[in-house]
Design a protein around this motif. Structure first.
Motif, short mmCIF file in Angstrom:
data_model
loop_
_atom_site.label_atom_id
_atom_site.label_comp_id
_atom_site.label_asym_id
_atom_site.label_seq_id
_atom_site.Cartn_x
_atom_site.Cartn_y
_atom_site.Cartn_z
N LEU A 65 -1.34 -4.07 -2.20
CA LEU A 65 0.06 -4.50 -2.06
C LEU A 65 0.24 -5.98 -1.71
N PRO A 66 -0.49 -6.50 -0.70
CA PRO A 66 -0.30 -7.92 -0.38
C PRO A 66 -0.63 -8.82 -1.56
N ASN B 267 1.05 2.00 9.63
CA ASN B 267 2.06 1.42 8.76
C ASN B 267 1.63 1.31 7.31
N LEU B 268 1.11 2.39 6.79
CA LEU B 268 0.82 2.43 5.35
C LEU B 268 2.07 2.94 4.64
N ILE B 269 2.17 2.64 3.35
CA ILE B 269 3.31 3.14 2.59
C ILE B 269 2.95 4.54 2.10
N PRO B 270 3.69 5.56 2.55
CA PRO B 270 3.27 6.93 2.30
C PRO B 270 3.21 7.30 0.81
N SER B 271 4.04 6.65 0.00
CA SER B 271 4.08 7.07 -1.40
C SER B 271 2.97 6.43 -2.24
N SER C 45 0.22 2.18 14.54
CA SER C 45 0.63 3.34 13.74
C SER C 45 0.34 3.13 12.25
N ARG D 78 -6.41 -3.42 4.08
CA ARG D 78 -5.22 -4.13 3.61
C ARG D 78 -5.08 -5.47 4.32
#
Lengths: 226, 435
Positions: free
Chosen positions: A94-95, A81-85, A79, A142
């Motif tokens: 991000l990592p 799992n990205l950060i929607p914002s 799914s 990512r």
């Protein structure tokens, strides 16, 4: 209710070589996802030993695991799992933020990675503004941005149509080969299995059989004796 | 949106605590202002008291020296007073005014500064500084004052005109000097002493408003002349009398004023003097009493404000909690891609702190505006809450503004801490599985 003892995995003995592309194959409920989670240190086995690069993963505490994941492990989920914002670029970077990389460098790395997955034009888009295939490519970017030694993919194409599935799988295996990374894919789709060097079929919490993809077709190297 | 509402809660909390405290502080300031108008806060008035006890200490030169050796006593100013009519052109005071001997340094030490004209200069002679009420005491010579009409201040040309300090006493009905002694013999009319009025003091300080001040030299001359006149008029026995009708003894003072260097030590010095057996009084007595009252008020007002900030704190905690439930998945993702526990904790903590700090800062700004508005239209409000004649209803000193911001930030920190810890402890796997 809930007190019943459920055995998800039972006596699994498995070795995966460096640089191997490996498919954990099985129907839902077979225990393949549990195995993946354990390999990745997300879940701890009640008994037994998981060694990655000679480190016993099950013995690390949360803080050590975080560092371990940062350094060696990448994830791709069904799914996304990205950060929607966050935008695509920010999601990929991000990592690197958690590693403490300076902003300029991590944006450069993230941009390169997005270009490598063919999303150079969509850096500033948010996940909702992209198709499923594009979102999955962001999540692949990512996962790879860290140059992890091992990439875990849990049903990476489960939500995608056939055409996109091929595209995404091609991409994952290409990048993994390029950097000599170990790739562990969980899937119930026989199509995916064809990308792997090694296909491990799980059934009822046990390894049912291990096959190798060679030029001459599949070769069974292990089969459970009933 | 929810964050904005939470910030709004903090803003209201911060505003209420700031405004409530600012009322209390303004009350304090007003007390102080009112009292310092009535008299200088760092001056202690010492008198020997009316005690008939022979052992009671006398206010003599030795006592004065003792006082001057005390710690924090900056200046010892003995009160030398006599009563005299003052004549100005065709006008004369309705009765004898109190004339005090003070030199320029004494005046400035006591804070007696002219609101019209100028102060006395060191070494100056033949000058006089008038209390603010004195210009209202003049009536045309020969006429009697009209008590049905409030007295009006007579315009006085400072510097250019002269005033006469009369030695003689005057007949109340006719305004003629009394020049006949008890044996019916005529005495020679004494010549008044001429001085130059240079300044008028504030009329709000009742202690000094009805007095006139002249340099010591003039004062001594005046007392001398008066003594001679009185002896001629009434015979020797009566001598010079002070305002209470007590015979003034040479070398004994009725009152001494002590200027204290540090206003926080006034009470201490005053106590020490009382222990020596003198009577001591200072405007600080009032202030201490009134401060007690206002401290209680401030506590109550601050308490009301604190309650609303507490509600805001719960609001922050609630918002953070909700936000964590909402973002459980995100937290899980971050954990899986390598966020350290402290990273996650920090993220939520920073957000809570930001809510607190932002709310506090905006709260300070809004309260400043409200305070400004209240102060401009505040006369009526001041009377309602019992601050009569207050110049300011609400005062926000810098420490209150800074304190409020710091306080609401700390509130954010505290109320964000537990939610942040919760976020940190979420299991990565179950967090990801949350849909």
């Amino acid at each position: 209710m809930g007190k019943e003892k459920i055995v998800a995995l039972d006596h699994i003995d498995l070795e995966i070589e460096k640089g191997e592309i490996c498919c954990l194959f099985g129907t839902s409920g077979s225990g393949k996802s549990t195995l993946l989670n354990m390999l990745a240190g997300l879940e701890k086995p009640t008994k037994g030993n998981i060694k990655i690069k000679n480190v016993s993963v099950e013995k690390l505490d949360e803080a050590e695991l975080a560092v371990f994941r940062q350094k060696y492990i990448g994830f791709v989920f069904q799914s996304y799992n990205l950060i929607p914002s966050l935008t695509a670029l920010e999601n990929v970077a991000l990592p690197l933020i958690f590693q403490g990389m300076p902003k300029k460098e991590r944006e450069k790395r993230a941009k390169e990675m997005l270009e490598a997955v063919g999303l150079g034009e969509r850096l500033r888009h948010k996940p909702k503004e992209m198709s499923g295939g594009q979102q999955q490519r962001v999540s692949i970017a990512r996962a790879f941005v860290n140059r992890p030694k091992i990439l875990f993919a849990d049903e990476p194409t489960g939500n995608l149509d056939t055409h996109t599935t091929i595209e995404v799988m091609d991409m994952i295996t290409r990048i993994a080969k390029e950097y000599n990374q170990t790739l562990i894919i969980v899937s119930h789709d026989p199509e995916i299995a064809t990308y792997a060097h090694k296909i491990i079929t799980i059934r009822d919490g046990n390894i049912y059989k291990i096959e190798k993809n060679t030029d001459h077709g599949k070769e069974i190297t292990y089969e459970k004796q009933e | 949106m929810r964050t904005i509402l939470t910030i709004l809660g903090v803003i209201i909390g911060a505003c209420s605590i700031i405004l409530m405290l600012s009322l209390g502080i303004a009350m304090d300031r007003n007390f102080e202002e009112q009292i310092s108008q009535m008299g200088n806060l760092t001056v202690i008035s010492v008198s020997a008291g009316q005690s008939q006890d022979a052992k009671a200490p006398k206010l003599n030169d030795k006592a004065l020296e003792d006082f001057s050796k005390m710690q924090y006593v900056e200046r010892v100013i003995p009160s030398l007073m006599t009563n005299t009519y003052i004549t100005y052109d065709k006008y004369r005071t309705n009765w004898e005014m109190m004339i005090y001997a003070l030199d320029a340094e004494d005046m400035s030490a006591l804070g007696y500064t002219a609101v019209q004209g100028r102060d006395m200069q060191p070494g100056e002679k033949n000058v006089m500084v008038l209390g603010g009420e004195i210009p209202k005491q003049f009536t045309k010579i020969g006429k009697r004052p009209n008590y049905n009409k409030p007295p009006e201040a007579m315009p006085i040309n400072l510097e250019s005109d002269k005033m006469q300090l009369e030695i003689a006493q005057f007949d109340y009905m006719t305004g003629k000097p009394l020049l006949e002694n008890m044996e019916g013999e005529k005495i020679k009319a004494p010549k008044p002493i001429e001085v130059k009025p240079i300044g008028i003091l504030s009329d709000t300080n009742y202690e000094i408003a009805n007095n006139a001040y002249v340099p010591r030299e003039i004062f001594d001359k005046l007392v001398d002349e008066k003594k001679k006149y009185n002896e001629k008029l009434n015979g020797k026995q009566q001598g010079n009398r002070d305002m209470f009708g007590n015979v003034q003894q040479k070398g004994i003072y009725n009152e001494v004023k002590l200027k204290i260097s540090d206003r926080d030590k006034v009470a201490e010095v005053q106590e020490a003097i009382k222990k020596k057996g003198y009577m001591a009084y200072s405007a600080m007595d009032w202030l201490t009493e009134m401060k007690k009252v206002s401290n209680g008020m401030q506590l109550a007002l601050g308490g009301i404000g604190a309650v609303s900030l507490l509600v805001a704190a719960i609001g922050i905690a609630n918002t953070m909690m909700m936000s964590i439930y909402e973002r459980t998945r995100e937290i899980g993702i971050m954990k899986v891609i390598g966020a350290k526990l402290v990273d996650i904790k920090k993220m939520f903590l920073v957000e809570a702190i930001m809510i607190g700090a932002l709310g506090g800062t905006i709260g300070v700004m809004i309260s400043s505006v409200i305070s400004l508005i209240v102060n401009t239209v505040g006369g009526g409000i001041a009377n309602i809450i019992g601050m009569h004649g207050a110049t300011k209803v609400s005062v926000i000193p810098p420490w209150l503004a800074v304190g409020a911001i710091v306080f609401s930030t700390v509130i954010g920190l505290i109320s964000g801490y537990f939610p942040a810890r919760r976020a940190m402890k979420l299991s990565a796997l179950s967090a990801i599985k949350t849909e």
